[in-house]
Enzyme design. Sequence first.
Site, PDB file in Angstrom:
ATOM      1  CD  GLU A   1      -8.298 -58.657 -38.053  1.00 51.45           C
ATOM      2  OE1 GLU A   1      -7.750 -59.098 -39.079  1.00 51.45           O
ATOM      3  OE2 GLU A   1      -9.029 -59.336 -37.323  1.00 51.45           O
TER       4      GLU A   1
ATOM      5  N   GLY B   1      -9.026 -62.537 -39.582  1.00 49.97           N
ATOM      6  CA  GLY B   1      -7.633 -62.444 -39.165  1.00 49.97           C
ATOM      7  C   GLY B   1      -7.337 -63.157 -37.860  1.00 49.97           C
TER       8      GLY B   1
END
Length: 509
Positions: free
Chosen positions: A300, A394
């Site tokens: 990410e 995340g």
Amino acid sequence: MEAREVTDTSRVRNKAFLSKIMSAEQAAELVPNGAIVGFSGFVGSGCPLLVPPKLAERAKRLHAAGQDFKISILSGASTDPNVDGVLAEAEAVAFRTPFFTDKNLRAAVNSGKTGYMDVHLSSLAGQVEAGFFGKMDCAIIEVTGITEEGKLIPSTSIGNNPLWLKLADKIILEVNTIQPPELEGIHDVALLGIAPNRKPIGINRVSDRIGSPYMDVDPNKVVAVVLTESGDRVNKFNPPDPVSTAIGDHVVAFLKQEEAAGRLPKGRLLPLQSGIGNVANAVLAGLARAGYRGLECYTEVIQDGLLYLIRDGVVDMASTATISLSPDAVAEFRRDVAFYSKHIILRPQEFSNNPEVIRRIGVIGMNGMLEADIYGNVNSTHIMGTGMMNGIGGSGDFARNGYISIFLTGSTAKNGAISSIVPFAAHIDHTEHDTMVVVTEYGFADLRGKCPRDRARAMIAIAHPDYRPMLQDYFDRACAQPKPGQTPHILSEALSWHDRYVKTGTMKP
């Protein structure tokens, strides 16, 4: 560099948008009190940096006049002090999700002045599109340009921007002219949609593309275009210290063990995900020292460590939601954007963090944590169980769905006053079911295939030596109870270490 307004219109290549150019102050007046606002930005990159401070100034004026002004902020992940920070300081944030790092906003959240909801980064877009948070009134999005056809060229992050552009009633665009024009083409933009209309995602390899380099927008919804020159919030990373270097070496030792056992492809591993910060950078540096080449990352965030691995050929391809770098790494990236654009794909976070893709392609997830207990439950968000730090981000997307889930931490914090391995985690973000490996500077605890008591023995072995006898004593006495159960705990003592720290400033007796 400090953000400023400019008059250069060369990045606005569509005539319809030229007529909507105005100042940041004028644009800020278009955001109503009580609005739900979708901001661009992911780990400080791609944030609008001119309109939010003007919103904060407006809020202060209105508050001084006895009028209300607060908004709800939805973003990709953390933004910038000129977004979260100035708006929180102006007491203009009623609600925030899904992730933040700003100290002003943290104070507002932990004092109860701002409502905060912690959400997995992969989940937010679908929840917003389904209407869980209400109707999005405005979106304030940074782009690097507008094409002749009226399509938007994203910036150094995508986050949830394509969906915000679809859902918001009114859209304010900040066109950042300092971002390299060579960013055009590096992005892979698509929308996932919501059930029951979602279709399979055609990402079978990290390098696969499924969408367009551009974001779509209804020009009739665009109410303002602000021309800016503003650098991303740059992160400051410390040089590797002995603790982070040791953690990196232990991660490499674990990966080598998996290769030798035939559970990972030799020399190539599986796609890697790496979290944020100095420890994550040290782990990536360890991969380079170990001689790996041609690796892939499905992650990410690209930060310094990963950028340099791409430069040096250690990583061949990286898929990400954002590029978030230190000043030196920003300069490196801009010197050779054409090269890096061949090795990087920027995607919306509902794809970069998508659980189905992560599980199918076999991502190895590596994330930091605040603490873990002796059975492998992990707290990545709440200091002493109550004070929100940043949010889960995340980490849950990759921990629960990764082929291997690794958590990283130094064994102590606050100069040894806090142990990162405790009898029982004061807040649990990742249960023992999602935690496979925990790494400190003292080694790695491989928790796979182990019952709770064996997990506890492995965890105690990697705790700081000052705390190991205390952990062993707790575990031994818990096991010696008349009815210890499958997961032995002394309930009256399980959180006593945290209680002692709150009262005395140390977990030590």
